[in-house]
Design a protein around this motif. Structure first.
Motif, PDB file in Angstrom:
ATOM      1  N   TYR A  85       0.832  -1.214   0.000  1.00 15.34           N
ATOM      2  CA  TYR A  85       0.000   0.000   0.000  1.00 15.34           C
ATOM      3  C   TYR A  85       0.868   1.266   0.000  1.00 15.34           C
ATOM      4  CZ  TYR A  85      -4.183  -2.827   0.841  1.00 15.34           C
ATOM      5  OH  TYR A  85      -5.213  -3.723   0.716  1.00 15.34           O
ATOM      6  N   MET A  86       2.009   1.193   0.665  1.00 14.22           N
ATOM      7  CA  MET A  86       2.899   2.364   0.656  1.00 14.22           C
ATOM      8  C   MET A  86       3.489   2.576  -0.740  1.00 14.22           C
ATOM      9  SD  MET A  86       4.671   2.310   4.454  1.00 14.22           S
ATOM     10  CE  MET A  86       5.398   3.957   4.268  1.00 14.22           C
ATOM     11  N   ARG A  87       3.700   1.478  -1.464  1.00 11.68           N
ATOM     12  CA  ARG A  87       4.154   1.635  -2.858  1.00 11.68           C
ATOM     13  C   ARG A  87       3.068   2.304  -3.706  1.00 11.68           C
ATOM     14  NH1 ARG A  87       8.762  -1.463  -3.143  1.00 11.68           N
ATOM     15  NH2 ARG A  87       8.634  -3.472  -2.100  1.00 11.68           N
ATOM     16  N   GLN A  88       1.823   1.908  -3.465  1.00 12.80           N
ATOM     17  CA  GLN A  88       0.730   2.575  -4.184  1.00 12.80           C
ATOM     18  C   GLN A  88       0.678   4.055  -3.804  1.00 12.80           C
ATOM     19  OE1 GLN A  88      -3.049   0.500  -4.019  1.00 12.80           O
ATOM     20  NE2 GLN A  88      -2.115  -1.491  -4.401  1.00 12.80           N
ATOM     21  N   ALA A  89       0.882   4.318  -2.533  1.00  9.90           N
ATOM     22  CA  ALA A  89       0.907   5.718  -2.093  1.00  9.90           C
ATOM     23  C   ALA A  89       2.037   6.484  -2.781  1.00  9.90           C
ATOM     24  CB  ALA A  89       1.050   5.786  -0.571  1.00  9.90           C
ATOM     25  N   ALA A  90       3.135   5.788  -3.042  1.00 14.30           N
ATOM     26  CA  ALA A  90       4.263   6.430  -3.738  1.00 14.30           C
ATOM     27  C   ALA A  90       3.849   6.813  -5.170  1.00 14.30           C
ATOM     28  CB  ALA A  90       5.475   5.496  -3.751  1.00 14.30           C
ATOM     29  N   ARG A  91       3.082   5.928  -5.826  1.00 16.56           N
ATOM     30  CA  ARG A  91       2.602   6.273  -7.178  1.00 16.56           C
ATOM     31  C   ARG A  91       1.744   7.541  -7.110  1.00 16.56           C
ATOM     32  NH1 ARG A  91       5.343   2.365  -7.323  1.00 16.56           N
ATOM     33  NH2 ARG A  91       6.808   4.096  -7.348  1.00 16.56           N
ATOM     34  N   LEU A  92       0.919   7.612  -6.076  1.00 15.13           N
ATOM     35  CA  LEU A  92       0.037   8.777  -5.929  1.00 15.13           C
ATOM     36  C   LEU A  92       0.842  10.039  -5.626  1.00 15.13           C
ATOM     37  CD1 LEU A  92      -2.618   6.833  -3.858  1.00 15.13           C
ATOM     38  CD2 LEU A  92      -3.018   7.792  -6.142  1.00 15.13           C
ATOM     39  N   ALA A  93       1.883   9.903  -4.818  1.00 17.63           N
ATOM     40  CA  ALA A  93       2.739  11.060  -4.527  1.00 17.63           C
ATOM     41  C   ALA A  93       3.399  11.561  -5.809  1.00 17.63           C
ATOM     42  CB  ALA A  93       3.794  10.678  -3.485  1.00 17.63           C
ATOM     43  N   GLU A  94       3.847  10.612  -6.640  1.00 20.05           N
ATOM     44  CA  GLU A  94       4.465  11.007  -7.923  1.00 20.05           C
ATOM     45  C   GLU A  94       3.442  11.748  -8.789  1.00 20.05           C
ATOM     46  OE1 GLU A  94       5.497   7.158  -9.393  1.00 20.05           O
ATOM     47  OE2 GLU A  94       7.189   6.910  -8.015  1.00 20.05           O
ATOM     48  N   THR A  95       2.229  11.229  -8.840  1.00 24.67           N
ATOM     49  CA  THR A  95       1.192  11.858  -9.660  1.00 24.67           C
ATOM     50  C   THR A  95       0.878  13.266  -9.163  1.00 24.67           C
ATOM     51  OG1 THR A  95       0.288   9.623  -9.864  1.00 24.67           O
ATOM     52  CG2 THR A  95      -1.060  11.415 -10.702  1.00 24.67           C
ATOM     53  N   GLY A  96       0.806  13.394  -7.839  1.00 24.38           N
ATOM     54  CA  GLY A  96       0.526  14.708  -7.266  1.00 24.38           C
ATOM     55  C   GLY A  96       1.673  15.687  -7.511  1.00 24.38           C
ATOM     56  N   MET A  97       2.908  15.203  -7.352  1.00 25.82           N
ATOM     57  CA  MET A  97       4.046  16.105  -7.540  1.00 25.82           C
ATOM     58  C   MET A  97       4.182  16.484  -9.019  1.00 25.82           C
ATOM     59  SD  MET A  97       6.243  17.795  -5.763  1.00 25.82           S
ATOM     60  CE  MET A  97       6.535  16.973  -4.176  1.00 25.82           C
ATOM     61  N   GLN A  98       3.893  15.537  -9.900  1.00 18.69           N
ATOM     62  CA  GLN A  98       3.959  15.865 -11.322  1.00 18.69           C
ATOM     63  C   GLN A  98       2.934  16.961 -11.647  1.00 18.69           C
ATOM     64  OE1 GLN A  98       6.341  14.502 -13.457  1.00 18.69           O
ATOM     65  NE2 GLN A  98       5.675  16.275 -14.650  1.00 18.69           N
ATOM     66  N   ALA A  99       1.772  16.885 -11.021  1.00 22.49           N
ATOM     67  CA  ALA A  99       0.754  17.921 -11.242  1.00 22.49           C
ATOM     68  C   ALA A  99       1.278  19.286 -10.788  1.00 22.49           C
ATOM     69  CB  ALA A  99      -0.534  17.562 -10.499  1.00 22.49           C
ATOM     70  N   ALA A 100       2.012  19.299  -9.679  1.00 21.48           N
ATOM     71  CA  ALA A 100       2.597  20.563  -9.213  1.00 21.48           C
ATOM     72  C   ALA A 100       3.582  21.103 -10.247  1.00 21.48           C
ATOM     73  CB  ALA A 100       3.291  20.355  -7.869  1.00 21.48           C
ATOM     74  N   VAL A 101       4.447  20.224 -10.731  1.00 18.17           N
ATOM     75  CA  VAL A 101       5.471  20.645 -11.692  1.00 18.17           C
ATOM     76  C   VAL A 101       4.819  21.132 -12.987  1.00 18.17           C
ATOM     77  CG1 VAL A 101       7.393  19.796 -13.105  1.00 18.17           C
ATOM     78  CG2 VAL A 101       7.231  19.140 -10.688  1.00 18.17           C
ATOM     79  N   ASP A 102       3.712  20.501 -13.360  1.00 25.15           N
ATOM     80  CA  ASP A 102       3.040  20.871 -14.611  1.00 25.15           C
ATOM     81  C   ASP A 102       2.195  22.136 -14.495  1.00 25.15           C
ATOM     82  OD1 ASP A 102       4.129  18.639 -15.755  1.00 25.15           O
ATOM     83  OD2 ASP A 102       2.316  17.406 -15.588  1.00 25.15           O
TER      84      ASP A 102
END
Lengths: 392, 392
Positions: free
Chosen positions: A168-185
């Motif tokens: 589940y923490m790995r899934q959370a990591a995918r979500l963190a990446e998605t959220g951070m990518q949204a910030a960068v974009d």
């Protein structure tokens, strides 16, 4: 088994066994668990009801008992592995009432009825939501109980994760990446901070093609411009300006398991001293991650960071990181191990930490972080996201 | 005046005057304010730092003093009207430390230094984040202080809003409308609940063309399908199915002021008994709103709801509503007035409430709510959004 419960009952039973083992060591016959993260960890209970008093009573010889508000009893039935007969509730006139009624009066009556009124009872004295009045009411009504402070007893059980938790923490990591990518974009000159925050939420919660995310225990923090030295600001309607540094700290969250992550952006080219600071943070972060292995202590890991940045003439007094996993507002930290001087906890496999080095000056700050798992081969960072300053 | 402070200093001074008036009535010389909403109300302080112990010390003869973590001191300087000299902090080794150090040790030392160690001191015994240990540490170190429970002292000051506060609540109402419209536009057969949650966040925080929103104190709650009887569930990755009822409860938030709103949707045509229940809720809601005027009591308003639904053979035991305004997680309620039997508070102009009638059966529930302001002409609902079931 209810579809809303994220683990098999056997996993909860193991957690309970380890909790009872610690209870025996601590000499308590019963433990009133009020930290929502601990309640979730032991039972699966997940509703947003921690704004009223509630708890789980763990004893050595009876199944755990959920005690809360009547309106939430059905939630306790459907989000936990517990039998319905172990879900007990108080009526709505106890909710935020004047002094004559308090939910802990009811909790005390349950403890007494179960035969623990004159035995040793652990409570979480410093847990969020276990208020001073909760404690006063409980102890007033259980004058024969031997009440002990066992604030972090369950938190320490949470420190080492199972493979299912890591997943589940790995899934959370995918979500963190998605959220951070949204910030960068999204973060650009002229864009309101609130629009960037909305885009981050879309990434964290809308998630990937395969799954979405839960709400993180802390909202996205994004101090920018003149305010990167104030790390716990969220956002406003201010528009990003050319030259702004922006620190984004967020976490993906799945089934209440977190993967926090911080990155630093600049709107336009960074000032040279900002890139230099980022380089120092990245060097120190990598050195500290490289120092992680089973057998080293929390303070030793921090020491490597400290020595690395000291070479560049920089000192930082706040802690370098902390254990993370299950969390509810207001915190995704587990409150057990801190990566800082004086913490001699020996790292073991499958402990998980958020290492968040930050350096703040008067006019700007840089934070770049990683959440990692201790493996027998060293630190495994859960997310995969560039660390360098993002120039947008 | 700092750009991050949403009101002129004169507004904070009025709040402080009224707080001191109540302190005199209660016979306390100093008040340690730890509820983040109360801290915000008196000073403007807004950071997400309530996961560590902190507070504002209000006294009769000295400017308020903010006391918190070193890392947050700059936040206190830039988000409040206070002078920097009244921002005091403890070092990071006090944060989540073993028993030998607790932030309240430092707070106690400040209280003592300011000369209040042997006087009457009010604390908020039942405020979120004022833990049992906080209180134990504080009182241990101030043995000469006459400590009194003044949990809701500031909350009662918050009850009647100024025009400037009402204006922020109106903006929050726009955000609530935007968020609810996103729910109505997104919830469809086959759509994951998490995608709907992401869309709601986009509405609440991305906001309108004119302004965005802050994070609400409670996440969007959206129990659906078999779970509308569990009102405090958030969302999962389950896909909405034909025939699902969906309850959406959310709040717009601006400068920490909330406008909560609940609506009920059905994916496809509702079962007849669901529409009948919605009709009863709407009739009761309107009747109770019509009963609002200065001079009536909270329980009288609830009584009108109770009588109205009783005509249809329905009883509901939980409270009908509560005062709302400034809030931090975990609650946007003010914890003072409840619309329920026994609450004899007399309504006055510019009090604001969330009236949230809900009727739950075993297999479905209906909630439809309004946030309203008491005016001399009766209730003014802040949001403008259809109340009927939304068939999507």
């Amino acid at each position: 088994m209810n579809e809303l419960v994220p683990f098999p009952t056997s996993e909860y039973e193991r957690r309970l066994d380890r909790t009872r083992e610690r209870m025996r060591e601590a000499g308590v016959d019963a433990l009133l668990v009020t930290d929502p993260a601990n309640m979730n960890y032991l039972t699966g209970y997940k509703s947003w009801s921690f704004y009223v008093h509630q708890g789980v009573l763990v004893t050595l010889d009876h199944d755990p008992v959920w005690i809360g508000r009547e309106m939430d009893a059905k939630s306790a039935e459907v989000t936990t592995w517990m039998d319905d007969e172990n879900v007990l509730y108080y009526t709505d006139d106890y909710v935020q009432s004047p002094h004559d009624k308090h939910p802990m009066d009811y909790v005390a009556s349950v403890i007494d009825e179960y035969g623990y009124g004159d035995r040793s009872l652990g409570v979480e004295m410093d847990a969020y939501y276990y208020t001073a009045r909760s404690h006063a009411r409980l102890t007033d009504q259980l004058p024969e109980a031997d009440v002990q402070d066992e604030t972090l007893l369950v938190n320490w059980v949470r420190l080492k994760k199972s493979d299912a938790e890591i997943e589940y923490m790995r899934q959370a990591a995918r979500l963190a990446e998605t959220g951070m990518q949204a910030a960068v974009d999204t973060i650009r000159e002229g864009v309101p901070e609130s629009d960037a925050a909305a885009a981050i939420y879309d990434g964290l919660i809308g998630g990937t093609e395969e799954f979405g995310g839960d709400y993180p225990a802390i909202v996205p923090l994004m101090p920018s411009g003149d305010y990167t030295g104030t790390p716990h600001l969220s956002w406003s309607d201010r528009e990003f300006e050319q030259g702004d540094p922006v620190i984004v700290e967020l976490a993906g969250c799945k089934h209440r398991y977190h993967c926090p992550m911080a990155r630093t952006l600049t709107v336009g080219e960074p000032a040279p001293e900002m890139q230099e600071t980022a380089d120092v943070v990245m060097e120190g972060l990598q050195a500290a991650l490289d120092a992680v292995e089973p057998g080293v202590t929390a303070e030793e890991v921090e020491g490597v960071w400290r020595e690395t940045i000291a070479k560049h003439g920089i000192e930082k007094e706040s802690r370098l990181g902390y254990a993370t996993g299950v969390g509810y507002p207001p915190d995704w930290g587990e409150h057990t191990v801190s990566l800082r001087p004086g913490d001699e906890t020996v790292l073991e496999e499958n402990m998980t930490f958020h290492m968040i080095p930050g350096i703040w000056f008067d006019d700007f700050g840089v934070e770049i972080s990683e959440t990692f798992r201790v493996t027998k081969n060293g630190a495994e960072t859960l997310a995969d996201f560039d660390r360098d300053l993002f120039v947008v």
